[in-house]
Design an enzyme around this catalytic site. Sequence first.
Site, PDB file in Angstrom:
ATOM      1  N   ASP A 139      28.251  36.788  43.755  1.00 19.38           N
ATOM      2  CA  ASP A 139      27.605  35.844  44.689  1.00 19.38           C
ATOM      3  C   ASP A 139      28.294  34.471  44.662  1.00 19.38           C
ATOM      4  O   ASP A 139      28.059  33.637  45.551  1.00 19.38           O
ATOM      5  CB  ASP A 139      26.109  35.695  44.374  1.00 19.38           C
ATOM      6  CG  ASP A 139      25.808  35.179  42.971  1.00 19.38           C
ATOM      7  OD1 ASP A 139      26.755  34.964  42.172  1.00 19.38           O
ATOM      8  OD2 ASP A 139      24.614  34.991  42.664  1.00 19.38           O
ATOM      9  N   TYR A 164      37.799  30.873  39.589  1.00 19.95           N
ATOM     10  CA  TYR A 164      37.263  32.243  39.489  1.00 19.95           C
ATOM     11  C   TYR A 164      36.718  32.696  40.838  1.00 19.95           C
ATOM     12  O   TYR A 164      37.115  33.743  41.359  1.00 19.95           O
ATOM     13  CB  TYR A 164      36.151  32.297  38.423  1.00 19.95           C
ATOM     14  CG  TYR A 164      35.277  33.538  38.543  1.00 19.95           C
ATOM     15  CD1 TYR A 164      35.817  34.813  38.348  1.00 19.95           C
ATOM     16  CD2 TYR A 164      33.923  33.449  38.874  1.00 19.95           C
ATOM     17  CE1 TYR A 164      35.028  35.955  38.477  1.00 19.95           C
ATOM     18  CE2 TYR A 164      33.132  34.578  39.010  1.00 19.95           C
ATOM     19  CZ  TYR A 164      33.688  35.826  38.805  1.00 19.95           C
ATOM     20  OH  TYR A 164      32.911  36.957  38.947  1.00 19.95           O
TER      21      TYR A 164
HETATM   22  P1  NAD Z   1      34.265  41.373  31.898  1.00 22.99           P
HETATM   23  O1  NAD Z   1      35.113  40.149  31.822  1.00 22.99           O
HETATM   24  O2  NAD Z   1      33.232  41.625  30.864  1.00 22.99           O
HETATM   25  O3  NAD Z   1      35.205  42.670  31.908  1.00 22.99           O
HETATM   26  C1  NAD Z   1      36.366  42.759  32.664  1.00 22.99           C
HETATM   27  C2  NAD Z   1      37.116  44.021  32.276  1.00 22.99           C
HETATM   28  O4  NAD Z   1      38.294  44.102  33.102  1.00 22.99           O
HETATM   29  C3  NAD Z   1      37.573  44.038  30.830  1.00 22.99           C
HETATM   30  O5  NAD Z   1      37.370  45.315  30.266  1.00 22.99           O
HETATM   31  C4  NAD Z   1      39.068  43.729  30.915  1.00 22.99           C
HETATM   32  O6  NAD Z   1      39.826  44.282  29.852  1.00 22.99           O
HETATM   33  C5  NAD Z   1      39.416  44.362  32.259  1.00 22.99           C
HETATM   34  N1  NAD Z   1      40.597  43.728  32.889  1.00 22.99           N
HETATM   35  C6  NAD Z   1      40.831  42.408  33.033  1.00 22.99           C
HETATM   36  N2  NAD Z   1      42.027  42.224  33.645  1.00 22.99           N
HETATM   37  C7  NAD Z   1      42.523  43.454  33.901  1.00 22.99           C
HETATM   38  C8  NAD Z   1      43.703  43.922  34.541  1.00 22.99           C
HETATM   39  N3  NAD Z   1      44.624  43.073  35.011  1.00 22.99           N
HETATM   40  N4  NAD Z   1      43.886  45.249  34.634  1.00 22.99           N
HETATM   41  C9  NAD Z   1      42.977  46.126  34.142  1.00 22.99           C
HETATM   42  N5  NAD Z   1      41.851  45.742  33.531  1.00 22.99           N
HETATM   43  C10 NAD Z   1      41.623  44.419  33.415  1.00 22.99           C
HETATM   44  O7  NAD Z   1      33.642  41.336  33.355  1.00 22.99           O
HETATM   45  P2  NAD Z   1      32.214  41.848  33.839  1.00 22.99           P
HETATM   46  O8  NAD Z   1      31.206  40.814  33.558  1.00 22.99           O
HETATM   47  O9  NAD Z   1      32.005  43.224  33.347  1.00 22.99           O
HETATM   48  O10 NAD Z   1      32.445  41.864  35.416  1.00 22.99           O
HETATM   49  C11 NAD Z   1      32.843  43.051  36.094  1.00 22.99           C
HETATM   50  C12 NAD Z   1      32.979  42.725  37.571  1.00 22.99           C
HETATM   51  O11 NAD Z   1      31.744  42.247  38.078  1.00 22.99           O
HETATM   52  C13 NAD Z   1      34.021  41.628  37.850  1.00 22.99           C
HETATM   53  O12 NAD Z   1      34.736  41.992  39.005  1.00 22.99           O
HETATM   54  C14 NAD Z   1      33.175  40.386  38.092  1.00 22.99           C
HETATM   55  O13 NAD Z   1      33.826  39.499  38.979  1.00 22.99           O
HETATM   56  C15 NAD Z   1      31.929  40.991  38.721  1.00 22.99           C
HETATM   57  N6  NAD Z   1      30.686  40.207  38.515  1.00 22.99           N
HETATM   58  C16 NAD Z   1      30.247  39.927  37.250  1.00 22.99           C
HETATM   59  C17 NAD Z   1      29.050  39.215  37.086  1.00 22.99           C
HETATM   60  C18 NAD Z   1      28.476  38.916  35.727  1.00 22.99           C
HETATM   61  O14 NAD Z   1      27.419  38.280  35.649  1.00 22.99           O
HETATM   62  N7  NAD Z   1      29.097  39.353  34.639  1.00 22.99           N
HETATM   63  C19 NAD Z   1      28.337  38.778  38.208  1.00 22.99           C
HETATM   64  C20 NAD Z   1      28.837  39.058  39.472  1.00 22.99           C
HETATM   65  C21 NAD Z   1      30.000  39.801  39.610  1.00 22.99           C
END
Ligand code: NAD
Length: 360
Positions: A139, A164
């Site tokens: 969001d 970000y």
């Molecule tokens: P996180 O940072 O916990 O995990 C990210 C994962 O992606 C990790 O396992 C990392 O090793 C992997 N990664 C990073 N760069 C990489 C690359 N170049 N190639 C392959 N793998 C790679 O993130 P999260 O909180 O699990 O978020 C997951 C998704 O959800 C993201 O796209 C994030 O933008 C989205 N999101 C997260 C939230 C939140 O509150 N955490 C909210 C909204 C959206």
Amino acid sequence: MIFITGGAGFIGGNFVHHWFERLAKLGLPLEPVLVFDKLTYAGNPLTIKAHLDAGRATLVQADIADRDAVRQALAQHKPRAILHFAAESHVDRSIHGPGEFIHTNMVGTFSLLEETRAYWGAMNAADKADFRFLHVSTDEVYGSLSDTDPAFNETTAYAPNSPYSASKAGSDHLVRAYHHTYGFPTLTTNCSNNYGPYHFPEKLIPLMILNALDGKPLPVYGDGLNVRDWLFVRDHCEAICQVLEKGRLGETYNVGGKNEVKNIDVVTTICRKLDALRPKATGKYEDQITYVADRPGHDRRYAIDPSKIEREIGWQPAETFTSGIDKTVQWFLDNTEWIDSVRSGAYRDWLNTNYQSRVA
Ligand code: NAD
Ligand code: TYD
């Protein structure tokens, strides 16, 4: 099989658990998953160890921007869908070093789209019609709300404020363009702040739980009145399963828990839970709250209007903030092995980078 980028991270790892539990609950055949993950500081194979050990999940350690590695994994594992979670995800890190965010969130998503489009283009007509590319976004691409603005819906104009959110907005636009230009079968979800088990302790909720237990300061940015709309991670995982099954191609769906809470109220809620579950020898956990310098460009309020996914897909969150935070605090009290595994030297370096300059 399903190809999950970032499946060793917080949400992707929870998704792997949710996927297998859901198949079992619905009496559906076991469909294996490929976790394609670079294993950055945020990726932890321990999160999905049970599934790796059982052979239901396979881990390929590679970068989504490495097109040869993506091409090879697609050719070898022949997935029917890509669930794209992989990202650099922490706003504060994007302020200190935006380069990795552009690399993974934009160049990486572009590389993944290109390779997947070629793979999809070579499929037979039936497999091609069934194929899906589900892009998980945030969001934060919509920018910041005032206290009285209506919540974000799918037509809210993009106005990202941090490196970000700008990099995620760029990836959303690429996904949209691949559908519009090439007819590539995309689905996009934009969700609010997730919380729950396996949450990396750089983010607000796990950081506060662990700092509280360690007797460290609880660093609240600015006036503590910023608002986030909290979504229990398993509710988000279920939304993704349902959008994968029922979502209309090329559409975006906002996913939110209808749980708007001020940061300071999140922190005091955690403190009170810990007072009840793990009382201190003297005093209360709230005594550790410390106001620190604000985040530059700190978005004031996020709120999601989830009426489209409720109406079209029939999804509803199962958890309230109260029930979700109970489960989360308990999980962090019970899972010391996982917590120890993520408290590496790299994590301690990050704490120094982010908090040393935020003198109260
Ligand atoms: P996180 O940072 O916990 O995990 C990210 C994962 O992606 C990790 O396992 C990392 O090793 C992997 N990664 C990073 N760069 C990489 C690359 N170049 N190639 C392959 N793998 C790679 O993130 P999260 O909180 O699990 O978020 C997951 C998704 O959800 C993201 O796209 C994030 O933008 C989205 N999101 C997260 C939230 C939140 O509150 N955490 C909210 C909204 C959206
Ligand atoms: P965070 O978990 O980093 O998620 P996001 O920035 O994506 O919303 O932060 C949630 C809120 O908590 C945000 O308003 C910033 C604030 N915050 C603090 O007050 N102190 C902290 O130490 C952290 C990490 C976040």
